[in-house]
Scaffold this motif. Structure first.
Motif, PDB file in Angstrom:
ATOM      1  N   TYR A  66       0.817  -1.211   0.000  1.00 26.87           N
ATOM      2  CA  TYR A  66       0.000   0.000   0.000  1.00 26.87           C
ATOM      3  C   TYR A  66       0.854   1.266   0.000  1.00 26.87           C
ATOM      4  O   TYR A  66       2.018   1.280   0.419  1.00 26.87           O
ATOM      5  N   TRP A  67       0.245   2.347  -0.445  1.00 29.74           N
ATOM      6  CA  TRP A  67       0.859   3.689  -0.417  1.00 29.74           C
ATOM      7  C   TRP A  67       0.057   4.547   0.560  1.00 29.74           C
ATOM      8  O   TRP A  67      -1.162   4.608   0.494  1.00 29.74           O
ATOM      9  N   PHE A  68       0.778   5.221   1.464  1.00 28.77           N
ATOM     10  CA  PHE A  68       0.125   6.016   2.488  1.00 28.77           C
ATOM     11  C   PHE A  68       0.455   7.500   2.312  1.00 28.77           C
ATOM     12  O   PHE A  68       1.409   7.865   1.601  1.00 28.77           O
ATOM     13  N   GLY A  69      -0.325   8.339   2.962  1.00 28.90           N
ATOM     14  CA  GLY A  69      -0.112   9.775   2.873  1.00 28.90           C
ATOM     15  C   GLY A  69       1.264  10.197   3.348  1.00 28.90           C
ATOM     16  O   GLY A  69       1.900  11.098   2.776  1.00 28.90           O
ATOM     17  N   GLY A  70       1.761   9.534   4.381  1.00 29.20           N
ATOM     18  CA  GLY A  70       3.102   9.854   4.872  1.00 29.20           C
ATOM     19  C   GLY A  70       4.186   9.548   3.867  1.00 29.20           C
ATOM     20  O   GLY A  70       5.236  10.209   3.836  1.00 29.20           O
ATOM     21  N   ASP A  71       3.918   8.549   3.032  1.00 27.85           N
ATOM     22  CA  ASP A  71       4.888   8.228   1.978  1.00 27.85           C
ATOM     23  C   ASP A  71       5.019   9.389   0.994  1.00 27.85           C
ATOM     24  O   ASP A  71       6.114   9.675   0.500  1.00 27.85           O
ATOM     25  N   THR A  72       3.910  10.039   0.700  1.00 27.78           N
ATOM     26  CA  THR A  72       3.939  11.187  -0.216  1.00 27.78           C
ATOM     27  C   THR A  72       4.792  12.309   0.365  1.00 27.78           C
ATOM     28  O   THR A  72       5.564  12.956  -0.362  1.00 27.78           O
ATOM     29  N   LEU A  73       4.667  12.547   1.679  1.00 29.97           N
ATOM     30  CA  LEU A  73       5.464  13.602   2.310  1.00 29.97           C
ATOM     31  C   LEU A  73       6.954  13.258   2.258  1.00 29.97           C
ATOM     32  O   LEU A  73       7.785  14.128   1.967  1.00 29.97           O
ATOM     33  N   ASN A  74       7.291  12.014   2.552  1.00 33.37           N
ATOM     34  CA  ASN A  74       8.695  11.601   2.479  1.00 33.37           C
ATOM     35  C   ASN A  74       9.238  11.727   1.051  1.00 33.37           C
ATOM     36  O   ASN A  74      10.360  12.198   0.832  1.00 33.37           O
ATOM     37  N   LEU A  75       8.431  11.301   0.085  1.00 32.50           N
ATOM     38  CA  LEU A  75       8.843  11.403  -1.313  1.00 32.50           C
ATOM     39  C   LEU A  75       9.089  12.855  -1.702  1.00 32.50           C
ATOM     40  O   LEU A  75      10.048  13.153  -2.441  1.00 32.50           O
ATOM     41  N   SER A  76       8.268  13.780  -1.211  1.00 34.22           N
ATOM     42  CA  SER A  76       8.364  15.197  -1.595  1.00 34.22           C
ATOM     43  C   SER A  76       9.712  15.808  -1.256  1.00 34.22           C
ATOM     44  O   SER A  76      10.157  16.757  -1.917  1.00 34.22           O
ATOM     45  N   ILE A  77      10.356  15.269  -0.215  1.00 39.37           N
ATOM     46  CA  ILE A  77      11.639  15.846   0.208  1.00 39.37           C
ATOM     47  C   ILE A  77      12.803  14.886  -0.035  1.00 39.37           C
ATOM     48  O   ILE A  77      13.902  15.060   0.488  1.00 39.37           O
ATOM     49  N   GLY A  78      12.559  13.834  -0.859  1.00 40.47           N
ATOM     50  CA  GLY A  78      13.654  12.953  -1.260  1.00 40.47           C
ATOM     51  C   GLY A  78      14.088  11.934  -0.240  1.00 40.47           C
ATOM     52  O   GLY A  78      15.228  11.469  -0.284  1.00 40.47           O
ATOM     53  N   GLN A  79      13.184  11.571   0.668  1.00 34.81           N
ATOM     54  CA  GLN A  79      13.516  10.549   1.659  1.00 34.81           C
ATOM     55  C   GLN A  79      12.710   9.282   1.348  1.00 34.81           C
ATOM     56  O   GLN A  79      12.101   9.167   0.288  1.00 34.81           O
TER      57      GLN A  79
END
Length: 586
Positions: free
Chosen positions: A427-440
């Motif tokens: 699954y993909w979660f909302g927190g994953d989007t935040l981490n992706l946004s800053i390259g983590q």
């Protein structure tokens, strides 16, 4: 009387029979010598008066783009024993092996065995190879005392700048059985030949390997050389010209080695064609340790750090990735560069806190968000844009794919996004989007991938295959091949997107987190990054491209300092010195 006559005739017949038999044996033997075994006896006689000594050809040089020598050759000597047929007594062998043991530091019994083997075969045998010129003078004195000793001048590989560009140049070693079985029969290898084991030395072994020569020597019954019958002159290998800029490579090496940890990588490219101007991986090694003189003492371990961080090290790109998030926002029309937000130092997603490295306050637009590397700004931007669009831009820039540089072992990195998760049935979660946004998160890049990304931003969409060989030139001056830059892909974005990103990155260096990379008179566009590391101190990134005012960018780079704690403090100053070296700024 009759009895006596019969006896004499009988004895005469026996004598005649024996005479005929002896004549027949001699005739058969002469026929065998003159006709049947003529070649074998001729060859044996020839070996009694000639000896063949092979000379290894000088290896082709490896040079920087300006002609600076990166790998060359030094004089070295081999000591041969030419069998002395009249001096093969046990006393002579004992005396020679004893003196040779003292000079060579070898076991006397081992040398005595070699000498006896040479006498038995009638062929010259090497007692020592790769002797230094200094030690060769001592053997020259011994040569005048013992007949049959002969010093042959050859060469050995030498790297004048030691560990300089070691991971790219590679190193040499003795050919193993596997290579011998697969060797190119058109090249005159012998079982003790030295070959390239990694890097350019291995990749261009065929071009660098010269054509060996040999001496045909006439010797007397005591093994002393009377004259050279024939001298088959060696032919040196082809010279390899790399694309490396010596000054830029040195600045990059000095920067990484003198960094806070002395560990990391740097890759510098020409964004106009993909030429590698510098490639550094630390810790490094001195390839000279694999090619010492036989009489040279070395305590250095031959266990070397072969792992090339520049093409094999995988790390989160951290805040350097914010350029991708911004591009995704501009492409989707969901980013207005002038729109402001407020950074209170953190945001919440599904009850989980996501922090910013600092509380930046109000009035954070794209220019301030990129310049101050505000995580909250990009958290909110990532939420507006959506993870699938950010993932799409990653793929446009070939993230998660090898750059295609002609070096073995390059890693492809790892794409991070919802479609990748879906293929893995997670699954993909909302927190994953935040981490992706800053390259983590699960996103991983190599330093060379980061440099290619910087180069693509510099030239506004051209993704070139990185290359490091300019040309190869044979010993007779003939150009064997020249580099042909290869455009692998074109990134098409909406008009003006590359210009907006370039402006934002220039602001990072002019008056924000990338100030340590500023160079007077040069326009530098860059982005810092601090990659989280669960195993110790954070890693430091800095990616950039540069140009003289009014000109197109002609330099792109990525600097990575392992455990460097921060890109601003650890990586940006190194980039500054690289840029100064390239443009000749003092």
């Amino acid at each position: 009387m009759k009895t006596k006559t019969f006896f004499n005739l009988s004895r005469l017949k026996h004598l005649l029979f024996l005479a005929y038999l002896a004549a027949a044996v001699i005739t058969v033997r002469l026929i065998d010598i003159q006709f049947i075994s003529h070649n074998r006896y001729t060859q044996a006689a020839e070996q009694n008066r000639t000896q063949i000594l092979y000379q290894t050809a000088p290896r082709g040089r490896i040079l920087a783009s300006g002609g600076e020598l990166l790998a060359g050759n030094q004089p070295a000597f081999s000591l041969y024993y030419l069998p002395a047929f009249e001096e093969s007594s046990q006393d002579y062998m004992e005396s020679l092996s004893s003196d040779m043991a003292n000079y060579l530091g070898e076991d006397k019994a081992k040398l005595l065995k070699l000498l006896k083997k040479a006498n038995k075969s009638g062929k010259a045998i090497a007692l020592a190879r790769n002797i230094s010129p200094k030690k060769a003078f001592s053997f020259a004195e011994l040569q005048s005392y013992y007949s049959g000793l002969y010093l042959l001048e050859e060469t050995k590989r030498y790297y004048p700048s030691g560990a300089f560009a070691a991971h790219l140049l590679g190193y040499m070693g003795t050919m193993d059985n596997k290579f011998w079985a697969l060797r190119d029969d058109s090249l005159d290898y012998r079982l003790n030949s030295k070959i390239g084991k990694s890097g350019i030395e291995k990749r261009y072994e065929t071009e660098l390997k010269g054509r060996d020569g040999g001496l045909f020597l006439e010797v007397d019954y005591m093994g002393r050389v009377k004259k050279k019958i024939k001298d088959n002159q060696w032919r040196a290998g082809a010279d390899i010209y790399t694309t490396l800029d010596y000054k830029v490579q040195k600045a990059a090496e000095d920067g990484i080695k003198n960094s806070v940890t002395g560990r990391g990588a740097a890759v510098v490219l020409n964004p106009k064609n993909g030429a590698v101007l510098a490639m550094v991986s630390a810790p490094d090694f001195d390839p000279n340790i694999f090619m010492p003189f036989s009489d040279e003492e070395t305590k250095q371990s031959k266990s070397i750090p072969e792992y090339n961080l520049a093409i094999q090290g995988l790390y989160p790109p951290a805040s350097t990735f914010k350029a991708i998030t911004a591009i995704a926002g501009l492409e989707t029309g969901r980013l207005n560069p002038e729109e402001e937000t407020t950074c209170n130092g953190k945001v919440y997603m599904n009850g989980r806190e996501f922090k910013c490295w600092k509380k930046h306050g109000p009035h954070i637009d794209l220019w301030e968000g990129m310049g101050q590397s505000c995580d909250v700004y990009f958290y909110e931007l990532g939420g507006k844009v959506g993870a699938s669009h950010i993932e799409k831009i990653q793929r446009k820039f070939r993230f998660g794919r090898q750059t295609g540089i002609d070096l073995p072992g390059e890693k492809s990195g790892n794409i991070y996004g919802p479609s990748k998760r879906a293929r893995n049935k997670t699954y993909w979660f909302g927190g994953d989007t935040l981490n992706l946004s800053i390259g983590q998160g699960e996103l991983l890049l190599t330093p060379i991938q980061m440099a290619v990304f910087a180069a693509t931003l510099a030239n506004k969409g051209d993704i070139w295959r990185p290359y490091y060989i300019e040309k190869a030139v044979s010993s007779n001056g003939k150009t064997l091949f020249e580099a042909k830059p290869e455009l692998m892909q074109k990134v098409e974005l909406k008009p003006g997107v590359f210009d907006i990103i370039s402006k934002a990155l220039k602001g990072v260096v002019d008056n924000a987190t990338g100030r340590a990379a500023r160079v007077n008179g040069i326009e530098v566009h860059g982005k810092t990054g601090t990659a989280q590391n669960p195993h110790g101190d954070d890693h430091g990134w800095f990616m950039a491209f540069a140009n003289r005012p009014g000109e197109e960018p002609d330099l792109a780079l990525a600097v990575f300092v392992e455990f460097g704690k921060g890109g601003s403090s650890a990586a940006a100053p190194i980039a500054r010195n690289i840029i100064k070296a390239y443009y000749g700024v003092k």
